[in-house]
Design an enzyme around this catalytic site. Structure first.
Site, PDB file in Angstrom:
ATOM      1  N   ASN A  67      18.332  -8.902 -19.534  1.00 20.48           N
ATOM      2  CA  ASN A  67      17.666  -9.890 -18.675  1.00 20.48           C
ATOM      3  C   ASN A  67      18.287 -11.249 -18.979  1.00 20.48           C
ATOM      4  OD1 ASN A  67      15.979 -11.598 -17.288  1.00 20.48           O
ATOM      5  ND2 ASN A  67      14.171 -11.221 -18.550  1.00 20.48           N
ATOM      6  N   TRP A  68      19.127 -11.709 -18.062  1.00 26.78           N
ATOM      7  CA  TRP A  68      19.853 -12.968 -18.323  1.00 26.78           C
ATOM      8  C   TRP A  68      18.950 -14.190 -18.173  1.00 26.78           C
ATOM      9  CZ3 TRP A  68      24.905 -12.146 -14.950  1.00 26.78           C
ATOM     10  CH2 TRP A  68      25.579 -11.009 -15.414  1.00 26.78           C
ATOM     11  N   LYS A  69      17.773 -13.999 -17.617  1.00 28.68           N
ATOM     12  CA  LYS A  69      16.869 -15.127 -17.339  1.00 28.68           C
ATOM     13  C   LYS A  69      17.630 -16.176 -16.521  1.00 28.68           C
ATOM     14  CE  LYS A  69      14.175 -13.718 -21.264  1.00 28.68           C
ATOM     15  NZ  LYS A  69      13.220 -14.021 -22.325  1.00 28.68           N
ATOM     16  N   HIS A  83       7.109 -10.361 -15.953  1.00 33.99           N
ATOM     17  CA  HIS A  83       7.627 -10.868 -17.232  1.00 33.99           C
ATOM     18  C   HIS A  83       6.687 -11.949 -17.742  1.00 33.99           C
ATOM     19  CE1 HIS A  83      10.174 -12.804 -20.197  1.00 33.99           C
ATOM     20  NE2 HIS A  83      10.873 -11.687 -20.215  1.00 33.99           N
ATOM     21  N   GLU A  94       7.204 -14.722 -18.919  1.00 35.38           N
ATOM     22  CA  GLU A  94       7.549 -16.084 -18.463  1.00 35.38           C
ATOM     23  C   GLU A  94       7.048 -16.325 -17.044  1.00 35.38           C
ATOM     24  OE1 GLU A  94      11.653 -15.682 -19.570  1.00 35.38           O
ATOM     25  OE2 GLU A  94      11.024 -15.659 -21.670  1.00 35.38           O
ATOM     26  N   GLU A 134       6.681  -6.150 -24.380  1.00 37.69           N
ATOM     27  CA  GLU A 134       7.276  -7.347 -24.964  1.00 37.69           C
ATOM     28  C   GLU A 134       6.180  -8.218 -25.560  1.00 37.69           C
ATOM     29  OE1 GLU A 134      11.302  -8.219 -22.949  1.00 37.69           O
ATOM     30  OE2 GLU A 134       9.756  -9.296 -21.868  1.00 37.69           O
ATOM     31  N   GLY A 153      12.484 -14.514 -27.732  1.00 34.21           N
ATOM     32  CA  GLY A 153      13.315 -15.693 -27.939  1.00 34.21           C
ATOM     33  C   GLY A 153      13.009 -16.446 -29.226  1.00 34.21           C
ATOM     34  N   SER A 179      13.571 -10.365 -29.053  1.00 36.62           N
ATOM     35  CA  SER A 179      14.533 -10.627 -30.129  1.00 36.62           C
ATOM     36  C   SER A 179      15.309  -9.377 -30.563  1.00 36.62           C
ATOM     37  CB  SER A 179      13.847 -11.284 -31.330  1.00 36.62           C
ATOM     38  OG  SER A 179      13.308 -12.547 -30.954  1.00 36.62           O
ATOM     39  N   GLY A 226      16.995 -10.137 -23.926  1.00 34.54           N
ATOM     40  CA  GLY A 226      17.184 -11.458 -23.341  1.00 34.54           C
ATOM     41  C   GLY A 226      18.419 -12.120 -23.918  1.00 34.54           C
ATOM     42  N   GLY A 227      18.222 -13.024 -24.864  1.00 33.68           N
ATOM     43  CA  GLY A 227      19.311 -13.834 -25.422  1.00 33.68           C
ATOM     44  C   GLY A 227      20.560 -13.043 -25.808  1.00 33.68           C
TER      45      GLY A 227
END
Ligand code: G3H
Length: 258
Positions: A11-13, A101, A103, A173, A179, A219, A240-241
């Protein structure tokens, strides 16, 4: 032993423009071999503005990488400024769409009701939802993480028929692990993922529950992915990251080598 194929999804966000997206997918495609795709399904989830470029690359070079979007409108079309519909995503040949998600729940006030409408919109247009669930830190500290997460699962899947539910992907999650570098302990993640599967068996049947893939997200890195993937009810990761670094994401896909 489970016959579920692990799904590693990046997930590149809100990162990487369409030119960077092309370069990134090319790097992944160059590094990944047939044996990787035989063992693991690999997907990228870029911003909307990258999807057409990713589609062109994947189609043109016949890549085995799958792709999808990070959100979907509950509506098919109309006066909904800024929204992207299911028909638009299916025209772009997206396989997956992330729904609910944390976010989106946090910054866009998405409720379980809206998440449920989006899950149904995804199925209506041939897209597979990656339904995200998970608790905030205060909920975990109060010991309510399982009940909180199961309520999100139940709310997100409300009135969804078994034929659709059996293909859904659920991403557990814990919000406090996203993150932050604080990975949820593998056994703690397994506790919740096992409870999710038991809830799916209760809502549908054990057979349906056994087919559904449950990912862990928060993470995930090459250094912790093997321990997470060793858990019986964890069938992949929503990354993610670490998915923004092609070498690192490839190592995550190759979790068996870590
Ligand atoms: O969708 C991915 C998750 O929010 C995890 O993000 P992270 O790997 O940067 O913690």
């Amino acid at each position: 032993m489970s016959t579920r194929t692990p799904l590693m999804a990046g997930n590149w966000k809100m990162n990487l423009n369409h030119l960077e997206a092309i370069a990134h997918v090319q790097k992944l495609a160059f590094a990944l071999a047939d044996k990787d795709y035989e063992a693991v399904e690999v997907a990228v989830l870029p911003p909307f503005t990258d999807l057409r470029s990713v589609q062109t690359l994947v189609d043109g070079d016949k890549l085995k990488i799958k792709y999808g979007a990070q959100d979907i409108s509950q509506h098919d079309s109309g006066a909904y400024t800024g929204e992207i519909s299911g028909p638009m995503l299916s025209k772009l040949k997206c396989t997956y769409v992330v729904i609910g998600h944390s976010e989106r729940r946090q910054y866009h006030a998405e409720t379980d009701e809206l998440v449920n409408a989006k899950v149904k919109a995804a199925y209506k247009h041939g897209l597979t939802p990656i339904l995200c669930v998970g608790e905030e830190l205060d909920v975990r500290e109060a010991g309510n993480h399982v009940t909180h997460t199961l309520a999100q699962v139940e709310g997100g899947l409300k009135d969804l028929p078994a034929e659709q539910a059996e293909t859904v992907v659920i991403a557990y999650e814990p919000v406090w692990a996203i993150g932050t570098g604080k990975v949820c302990g593998a056994e703690d993640a397994q506790e919740v993922c096992a409870a999710i599967r038991a809830k799916l068996a209760e809502l549908y049947s054990q057979d349906v529950a056994d087919k559904i893939r449950i990912q862990y997200g928060g993470s995930v890195k090459s250094g912790n992915v093997a321990e997470i993937m060793a858990q019986a009810d964890i069938d992949g990761a929503l990354v993610g990251g670490a998915s923004l670094d092609a070498d690192e994401f490839v190592k995550i896909v190759r979790f068996r080598d870590q």
